[in-house]
Design an enzyme around this catalytic site. Structure first.
Site, PDB file in Angstrom:
ATOM      1  N   ASP A 200      31.658 -87.573 -46.087  1.00 29.89           N
ATOM      2  CA  ASP A 200      30.377 -87.819 -45.436  1.00 29.89           C
ATOM      3  C   ASP A 200      29.276 -88.001 -46.481  1.00 29.89           C
ATOM      4  O   ASP A 200      29.194 -87.236 -47.443  1.00 29.89           O
ATOM      5  CB  ASP A 200      30.051 -86.622 -44.527  1.00 29.89           C
ATOM      6  CG  ASP A 200      28.763 -86.796 -43.763  1.00 29.89           C
ATOM      7  OD1 ASP A 200      28.721 -87.644 -42.863  1.00 29.89           O
ATOM      8  OD2 ASP A 200      27.798 -86.059 -44.064  1.00 29.89           O
ATOM      9  N   GLU A 260      46.316 -87.284 -55.966  1.00 28.50           N
ATOM     10  CA  GLU A 260      46.489 -88.733 -56.051  1.00 28.50           C
ATOM     11  C   GLU A 260      46.964 -89.347 -54.748  1.00 28.50           C
ATOM     12  O   GLU A 260      46.667 -90.488 -54.435  1.00 28.50           O
ATOM     13  CB  GLU A 260      47.460 -89.079 -57.188  1.00 28.50           C
ATOM     14  CG  GLU A 260      46.885 -88.861 -58.578  1.00 28.50           C
ATOM     15  CD  GLU A 260      45.636 -89.686 -58.833  1.00 28.50           C
ATOM     16  OE1 GLU A 260      45.609 -90.872 -58.416  1.00 28.50           O
ATOM     17  OE2 GLU A 260      44.689 -89.160 -59.429  1.00 28.50           O
TER      18      GLU A 260
END
Length: 510
Positions: A200, A260
């Site tokens: 956000d 990752e």
């Protein structure tokens, strides 16, 4: 789903939990309600769901004012319910993303209360600043909603900074202890099976610690602002309160904390520097994708679409979307509300060169209903009532069925559900020509036939955009007049016979 790598350009379905489905009769949607409808979402052909906040919150800003980042709001369920949701989604081949709101917390968060009390451990968890000698705010920064970005706290006799409402104090993300907390939060949810995160307000994470005043926006800068400019925030060039200096490099922290394999998509709320910052955020293995508000706020015109492509050095790493919990539903804002235009926008998204975000209900062709002021709780809508952006209207609960409370709840819904007859999922499911079934067809076509979405070439001719991919050629006619085309299309949003009608799109496979 650790053994399945993410697609390069996934289709992500956003769910606003309070408005998706209620299983308790409370009138508020819950996690079990989401789980009960995951098969419907999977059948739509999406790669992942994104859940807006379901955390404990006083709900001063729709749940984005979080009091505890590692729990579930009691009205929405339990951590056990969340685990069940993740397991069911994975069984259906759907990945799970959740909101991470790291820019701020609620003023009700224990961290903030301890910071107010100057607890030595939490004293520097938030952004505090002394007043100017005359008692006024430390600088001229404005919140993104318009009012000043500083609120006085009489107990500390200091101002605290907030990018949004005064109920959302900004965290000091340069504090090592705060970073350790955020790392723990991300790893907590990853350990519960979460596959990725929507970050956000990612461009609001850092600011210039010198707290310099922002300069006025030049006419050139203001020309780049998307949407309405009646909010005074757009009058500044946000040189010092939006990711200055080391801000882009900070994104590597998020990647390290998430791992990752996690998909990270960031919300860019920077206004006049949107596409430029989005491109920088995805460089060098930082964010997987980033999205701006330009296309929906500029009403999804050919000019807005082309402007994004023109300013982007890699449109494949941008997120493409039209509606969300924060935006008025696009079909009545950028379109005429018809099923025909809903199909056009569906094809626009299904042929986009990057990740696609679909907001719950747009696959039904929902046009935003009006809400009376008495029903509205959103702070931005109320601040500019009746001229606000209409965020709360986009959160009116989902119409699963006809009659009563539309299959959403057996109780009284938390927002009035003024949906027209015949729009519900149950009706559209059995109608082969419905908007819902066109979304299904378009997304299936994207996955099965378009494959490599590397944009080789694009061009704009007035209201017409043409996109060239390795396996497909796309024409999007944003205008009202028909344009000539050659050959039968493999997928089109409207019938074509040598011409592509206005407000229609088509795809030809090579």
């Amino acid at each position: 789903m650790p053994d399945r790598p993410w697609p390069a350009a996934p289709v992500i379905y956003q769910i606003y939990p309070r408005s998706f489905r209620d299983t308790t009769g409370s009138g508020t949607g819950d996690l079990n309600g989401i789980t009960s409808k995951l098969e419907f979402v999977a059948d739509l052909g999406v790669d992942a769901i994104w859940l807006s906040p379901f955390y404990p919150s006083p709900m001063k800003d729709g749940g984005y004012d979080i009091a505890d980042h590692m729990e579930v709001h009691p009205a929405l369920g339990t951590l056990g319910d969340f685990d069940h949701l993740v397991a069911r989604a994975h069984d259906l081949g759907v990945r799970v993303m959740i909101d991470q709101v790291f820019n701020h917390t609620s003023t009700e968060a224990p961290w903030f209360k301890r910071s107010v009390a100057r607890d030595p451990v939490y004293d520097d968890y938030y952004v505090w600043a002394d007043p100017k000698p005359d008692g006024t705010q430390p600088n001229n920064w404005l919140s993104q909603f318009g009012p000043p970005a500083w609120t006085w706290n009489h107990k500390r006799r200091q101002y605290y900074f907030h990018n949004f409402t005064s109920d959302q104090p900004s965290l000091n993300l340069r504090n090592a202890d705060v970073q350790a907390e955020l790392k723990q939060i991300m790893q907590f949810w990853r350990d519960r099976g979460v596959d990725g995160f929507r970050i956000d307000a990612v461009t609001s994470l850092l600011f210039d610690p010198s707290l310099k005043d922002n300069p006025p926006a030049t006419p050139e800068v203001r020309d780049k602002v998307s949407g309405e400019n009646f909010v005074p925030y757009t009058y500044q060039d946000h040189a010092h309160d939006i990711l200055p200096g080391d801000g882009v490099d900070y994104i590597q922290n998020l990647r390290d904390w998430a791992g990752e394999g996690a998909f990270l998509i960031g919300e860019v709320t920077s206004g006049n520097k949107s596409v430029d910052l989005a491109c920088r955020l995805v460089a060098d293995g930082g964010m997987s994708a980033a999205y701006t508000t330009d296309l929906p706020e500029k009403k999804a015109t050919a000019a807005a679409y082309a402007d994004i492509l023109d300013r982007s050095d890699d449109p494949g790493h941008l997120g493409w979307w039209l509606s969300s919990h924060d935006q008025t539903r696009h079909l009545g804002k950028a379109g005429d509300g018809s099923a025909r235009e809903a199909r056009f926008f569906a094809l626009l998204l299904a042929t986009a060169p990057g990740s696609v975000l679909i907001y719950q209900g747009e696959e039904l062709g929902l046009v935003q209903p009006a809400l009376p002021k008495a029903a509205v709780t959103d702070p931005l809508d109320l601040l500019y009532w009746p001229d606000g952006p209409g965020r709360e209207g986009a959160r009116v609960p989902y119409p699963w069925a006809e009659g009563g409370n539309r299959g959403f709840t057996t109780g009284a819904p938390w927002l009035p559900m003024d949906w027209p007859e015949g729009i519900s999922a149950s009706v559209q499911h059995i109608d082969k020509g419905s908007v819902l079934n066109f979304y299904r067809d378009a997304l299936a076509f994207r996955r099965a036939s378009m494959q490599d979405l590397t944009l080789r070439h694009w061009e704009r001719d007035g209201d017409v955009i043409r996109l060239s991919y390795p396996a497909a050629y796309v024409v999007l006619n944003f205008g009202a007049e028909a344009v000539e085309v050659e050959g039968a299309a493999d997928l089109s949003s409207d019938r074509i016979d040598g011409t592509l009608p206005g407000r229609a799109g088509a795809v030809w496979l090579r």
